[in-house]
Design an enzyme around this catalytic site. Sequence first.
Site, PDB file in Angstrom:
ATOM      1  N   ASP A 122      63.914 -25.123  27.799  1.00 59.61           N
ATOM      2  CA  ASP A 122      62.515 -24.690  27.725  1.00 59.61           C
ATOM      3  C   ASP A 122      61.588 -25.897  27.792  1.00 59.61           C
ATOM      4  O   ASP A 122      60.446 -25.778  28.241  1.00 59.61           O
ATOM      5  CB  ASP A 122      62.245 -23.969  26.395  1.00 59.61           C
ATOM      6  CG  ASP A 122      63.067 -22.693  26.270  1.00 59.61           C
ATOM      7  OD1 ASP A 122      63.318 -22.059  27.318  1.00 59.61           O
ATOM      8  OD2 ASP A 122      63.460 -22.363  25.136  1.00 59.61           O
ATOM      9  N   ALA A 123      62.066 -27.052  27.303  1.00 63.42           N
ATOM     10  CA  ALA A 123      61.193 -28.240  27.228  1.00 63.42           C
ATOM     11  C   ALA A 123      61.933 -29.470  27.736  1.00 63.42           C
ATOM     12  O   ALA A 123      63.123 -29.645  27.451  1.00 63.42           O
ATOM     13  CB  ALA A 123      60.738 -28.464  25.783  1.00 63.42           C
TER      14      ALA A 123
END
Length: 371
Positions: A81-82
Amino acid sequence: MIVVQTFLLMFPSVCQGLLRLTGNILRNSAALSSSSATTDVIREAQQEMNKMNILFSQYDNPPLLWSSHEEAQCFIDEKLDAILFDCDGVLYRSPDEIPGAGDCIRRLLDAKKEVFFVTNNAASNRRQLQSKLQKVLGVDGLTEDMMVSSSFSCSEFLRKKFLPSLDLDPTTQKRIHVIGSEGLCEEIRQAGFLVTCGDDSDTSSMSREDLATYTFPEDPIDAVVVGHDINFTFRKLCIGNVLLQRNSQAPLIATNLDSFDLVGNDARHIPGNGCVVKALEYSSGRTAINVGKPSKLLADIVLGDRKIDPSRSMIVGDRLDTDIQFGQSSGMYSALVLTGVTSASQIEMIVKGESEEPMPSIIMPHVGIMA
Ligand SMILES: [Mg+2]
């Protein structure tokens, strides 16, 4: 036109393949049009990657070795996600972009991934880092929120530490003595502190007699911060040291403990902030609190404050003792690129048990692989 539409409907996978091929051709031509210096960096990184492939062909449980865009994309789409990026040696080798770095960031932003730029360089504040990245990478849509320089992590650390007593009344405002750049001072001032940077004297020396008669207008102070100071002198060391001696409750804070940074395309070593920190630690007998990579304090600032799951995050870096260690101690995936300070021989030493540096979970030649 009708023929083209019919072809697109009948053979979508062929069309996707053609689009991918076109993208790769465009990326490769972008790499070729880059400065010959960074093209040399890519060539050397590719050679180091070949050594990695040979090295790990003989061992069980190797790190993931990414040699193609497809391998990287699959992993990023499914597991992340990051993505946090170190900057120097990863996205650029000052002053030039690493070929494909801008395309990589663009692709991640288009895919709605969280992107952060996490650098131990405290010489610039977030605004300066943002404008540098925008200029070097040519990417629109970069915001100050994505910038995590160690000058910012330092001001965040101070803000949290002194939060209950933060006060804009100059008579009670917390006073921070900084050995560092104006960018660092500005970031700390913006967080609500009074900043002292030593006297205005243009002399670099401090004799025994000078120190004995110095009036210490900085005193009292609530913390001493050491950032990247290219004008560091014996005089600054003397002043900082006595301030720590007189203010035993004031913590000594380091924006990072890096031993050296890389300069120029032939990778010259310039002494890093850690050298100045060590000088002050040795003379004062104190131990500095590190707020840069690989400190967990920094992970709390980037991920914790934003409720981001570390197990779905990855740091991309070029350095084992900061970037890769940061990933490991924070529970993130750690991806090493070979365009910076780490060579195949250092990884080989870890494999052979001759080095205690951390092993990355992923290795790729350069960040363009993620584009
Ligand atoms: Mg780096």
